[in-house]
Scaffold this active site. Structure first.
Site, mmCIF file in Angstrom:
data_model
loop_
_atom_site.group_PDB
_atom_site.id
_atom_site.type_symbol
_atom_site.label_atom_id
_atom_site.label_comp_id
_atom_site.label_asym_id
_atom_site.label_seq_id
_atom_site.Cartn_x
_atom_site.Cartn_y
_atom_site.Cartn_z
ATOM 1 N N HIS A 98 -5.190 -1.982 -5.018
ATOM 2 C CA HIS A 98 -5.332 -3.339 -4.485
ATOM 3 C C HIS A 98 -6.239 -3.312 -3.244
ATOM 4 O O HIS A 98 -7.036 -4.216 -3.021
ATOM 5 C CB HIS A 98 -3.933 -3.868 -4.136
ATOM 6 N N HIS B 26 -0.717 -0.105 -5.116
ATOM 7 C CA HIS B 26 -1.076 -0.733 -3.836
ATOM 8 C C HIS B 26 -2.453 -0.237 -3.391
ATOM 9 O O HIS B 26 -3.275 -0.995 -2.888
ATOM 10 C CB HIS B 26 -0.080 -0.336 -2.739
ATOM 11 N N HIS C 198 3.362 3.649 -8.152
ATOM 12 C CA HIS C 198 3.598 2.427 -7.383
ATOM 13 C C HIS C 198 2.655 2.363 -6.178
ATOM 14 O O HIS C 198 1.934 1.381 -5.988
ATOM 15 C CB HIS C 198 5.060 2.382 -6.919
ATOM 16 N N GLU C 199 2.675 3.419 -5.382
ATOM 17 C CA GLU C 199 1.826 3.419 -4.185
ATOM 18 C C GLU C 199 0.351 3.413 -4.567
ATOM 19 O O GLU C 199 -0.473 2.808 -3.876
ATOM 20 C CB GLU C 199 2.153 4.609 -3.279
HETATM 21 ZN ZN ZN Z 1 5.397 -1.427 -2.752
#
Ligand code: ZN
Length: 691
Positions: free
Chosen positions: A478, A475, A471-472
């Protein structure tokens, strides 16, 4: 030597593989650098606002985006260190400087002469010759000023300035209080009886926590999620589970210096006043103006679609837990401190699946390599470790990121372990943002709070930890893959309910069979995760989703209700929570994932205020979005990955989020894949049949 020469913060760190001066910087360097950064920024703003030439995109909007380089460089470093490696000196600086820095930013957004130029350009935006990205930046900057109150009267602006400053102080206090309650609590386990049921890895982590606190021969459970959640899941000691659970749920609610109830009350009142000044009825209305969802009604519609089936499923799950307890001869009502414990037993019985059995196949280093490999297969980037570069703590690993043509893309810091100087949770942040106009490549950090294995041993992750890692990292991508001109539109600078799409969609790759086969290898033998265990892991992934959805949606509903009050002054957040949970029919056996007195998403900053729903909003997008790879028949389908890269991961805020999603997916998102992923589609159908 002058101060500016001796102070490492006065030097730039703009070159692609140059990191901030971690080894040289000391807390006393920050105040002079903040002073100089604020002064330089003020001078730049004065020059833009006082320019005698007529406003143009370049002399106003682009110049504004470029301004404040030194201050933002120093601030990014400071806020990152305050979160990842704090100290009493940094905490004192934080208390002192967060209101001053907020006031500085606020002054700029309330500068009449500057806004007049921006407003004039905004009025001409359809006739100016602008690229789509320039047009988007102009609209974005104009909206930032409007939301900050640039259109308001002088007295309203002054009051708003006070509110913003006070909110910054309160937010800092709020998170410092939660940290104090989390690290200050110790459940000391002294005997085998106290440790009953705990797997070896948790015993080791709890002994390590005791060791860190200078206590030998015992084990300690703190309120860090990485210790307390496994404890609640495995401990056979119902009395100790109850103790730990109650301490955990009361974080921020213990009378005394760290009590957050008064702080939360004041924050709610100030936010409401802020919204009213801006001409909105409630803070929720105000906050939703700048979101993909647009209105509280759109949010309510989504949450309600999930709430009824989730509750129905959770009650079925509760009955299964009770049946299991009965089968063991335990005549009990399921209490909130029992849920995780019996759920683990049901999971084991139903799927013959033991969390601890998969951990040996999830060594941290291999899972990080798996995330890198997925990024390479999807987006063509490589991660090269730079052991010659030091970060702010010896546990942080530094990587250089290069593209398929070997050109530098970003630097990546991987900071995975819990420690007393790091705040809880997991997050991505940036030390430097990508911007072509500024000539900068990103420096991205991922912070996790995994319990570190003792010296010489490998850290093994749970399936949930692996999900968090991916998940991290999503990010992180991104931020790293951003390819935009202007910093305001760079990387994760997108609307709040779009920002979780890149992180949540990336979680899907962690549990792709192909990825697990390649990377989930036993830390000692190198053997792959056995097929049967893999099947059960994937099946078990659908387990307990009623509980998880209820735990989450309740928080999202309480958040919206707190911020939708038309008269929040004097709110008793605990009583409010209680009555709201009664209204929505919260199952008594399930606790909120975050209760208001420690709900950092809401009160340690305003980013997720009236915005906790964004995870589910993004989940609608990620589940529907990942289906594009399923439909293509290949989790690494090149054409789909190329569209995801172009319209989502590299586009930052240069596109309208709904349009960006449509360009990637070829249509608007639908909610069913999210419900299906949580196993709630049939519960939804059953619910409809009953109604
Ligand atoms: Zn998040």
């Amino acid at each position: 030597m002058t101060e500016s020469h001796a102070n490492p913060l006065f030097r730039e760190w703009n070159a692609p593989d140059v990191l901030p001066p971690f080894a040289d910087v000391r807390p006393e360097h920050f105040a002079p650098a903040f002073e100089a950064g604020v002064a330089a920024h003020d001078a730049e703003i004065a020059a833009i606002a006082g320019n005698s030439a007529a406003p143009t995109f370049d002399n106003t909007i682009a110049a504004f985006d470029r301004s404040g380089r030194m201050l933002s460089r120093v601030e990014l470093l400071f806020w990152n260190l305050a979160a990842s490696e704090t100290s009493p000196a940094l905490q004192a600086l934080e208390r002192n400087w967060s209101p001053r820095l907020a006031a500085h930013a606020n002054r700029i957004y309330l500068d009449d002469a500057l806004f007049a130029r921006i407003d004039a350009l905004h009025g001409q935006r359809t006739t100016l010759t602008l690229t789509p990205e320039e047009r988007r930046l102009l609209e974005r900057v104009h909206l930032d000023f409007t939301l900050a109150g640039a259109r308001l009267s002088a007295s309203a602006k002054a009051r708003l300035g006070e509110i913003v400053q006070r909110l910054a102080t309160l937010s800092t206090q709020f998170s410092q209080n939660v940290l104090a309650d989390e690290s200050g609590y110790e459940l000391v386990l002294t005997s085998e009886r106290d440790l009953a049921g705990l797997p070896d890895q948790i015993r080791t982590a709890a002994r390590e926590a005791a060791h860190e606190r200078g206590k030998e021969g015992v084990a300690i459970i703190t309120l860090s999620r990485s210790l307390v959640v496994p404890f609640l899941t495995f401990s056979d000691r119902r009395d100790l589970r109850e103790q730990a659970f109650n301490a955990w749920r009361r974080r921020g609610e213990n009378d005394g210096a760290h009590d957050n109830r008064g702080i939360a009350r004041e924050i709610l009142a100030l936010r409401h006043e802020q919204a009213v000044i801006h001409g909105h009825r409630t803070y929720a209305d105000y906050a939703l103006v700048d979101r993909m969802a647009g209105t509280p009604a759109a949010v309510a519609q989504l949450l309600e679609q999930a709430w009824a089936p989730a509750k129905a499923r959770a009650l079925q799950e509760r009955d299964a837990l009770r049946a299991l307890a009965l089968s063991r001869g335990e005549q009990i009502q399921i209490e909130p401190w029992d849920w995780r414990y019996y759920a683990e037993k049901v999971r084991k019985a139903r799927y013959d699946f033991d969390e601890a059995a998969v951990k040996p196949y999830f060594p941290l280093d291999r899972m990080l390599a798996a995330a890198f490999d997925c990024a390479q297969r999807l987006f063509g980037i490589r991660f090269i470790e730079r052991k010659d570069l030091v970060a702010y703590h010896p546990d942080v690993r530094v990587f250089e990121v290069r593209d398929h043509a070997d050109a530098p893309v970003a630097m990546f810091l991987s900071d995975n372990f819990a420690r007393a100087t790091k705040r809880g949770g997991a997050w991505m942040s940036s030390y430097r943002n990508q911007s072509r106009a500024n000539g900068t490549l990103p420096i991205i950090v991922n912070n996790n709070n995994f319990a570190k294995a003792p010296e010489g041993e490998q850290t093994l992750l749970s399936a949930d930890d692996v999900r968090t890692l991916f998940h991290e990292f999503g990010h992180g991508l991104h931020g790293m893959l951003s390819q935009v001109n202007f910093e305001r539109l760079s990387g994760t600078h997108v609307l709040r309910d779009f920002v979780e799409l890149p992180s949540q969609i990336f979680e899907h790759w962690a549990f792709e069979r192909e990825v697990l086969k390649r990377h989930a290898l036993h830390y000692e033998t190198g053997a792959p995760l056995p097929q049967a265990l893999l099947d059960r892991l994937i099946e078990a992934g659908k387990f307990n989703k009623g509980f998880e959805t209820v735990e989450y949606v309740a928080c999202a509903l309480v958040d919206m209700a707190l911020h939708a009050q038309t008269d929040p002054a004097g709110t008793d957040v605990t009583a409010f929570e209680k009555s709201e949970l009664a209204r929505i029919g919260m199952p008594r056996e399930i606790g909120m994932r975050h209760r208001p007195p420690h709900f950092g998403h809401l009160f340690s900053g305003s980013a997720y205020a009236a915005g906790y729903y964004v995870y589910m909003w993004a989940e609608v997008l990620d589940a529907d979005g990942y289906d594009a790879f399923v439909e293509a028949g290949n989790p690494f389908d090149a054409a789909t990955a190329a569209r995801l890269h172009r319209f989502v991961y590299s586009a930052g805020g240069t596109l309208d989020p709904a349009a960006a999603y449509r360009a990637f997916r070829g249509r608007d998102p639908v909610v069913e894949p999210m419900l299906a992923k949580r196993g709630l589609l049939d519960a939804k159908a059953a619910n409809r049949a009953e109604a």
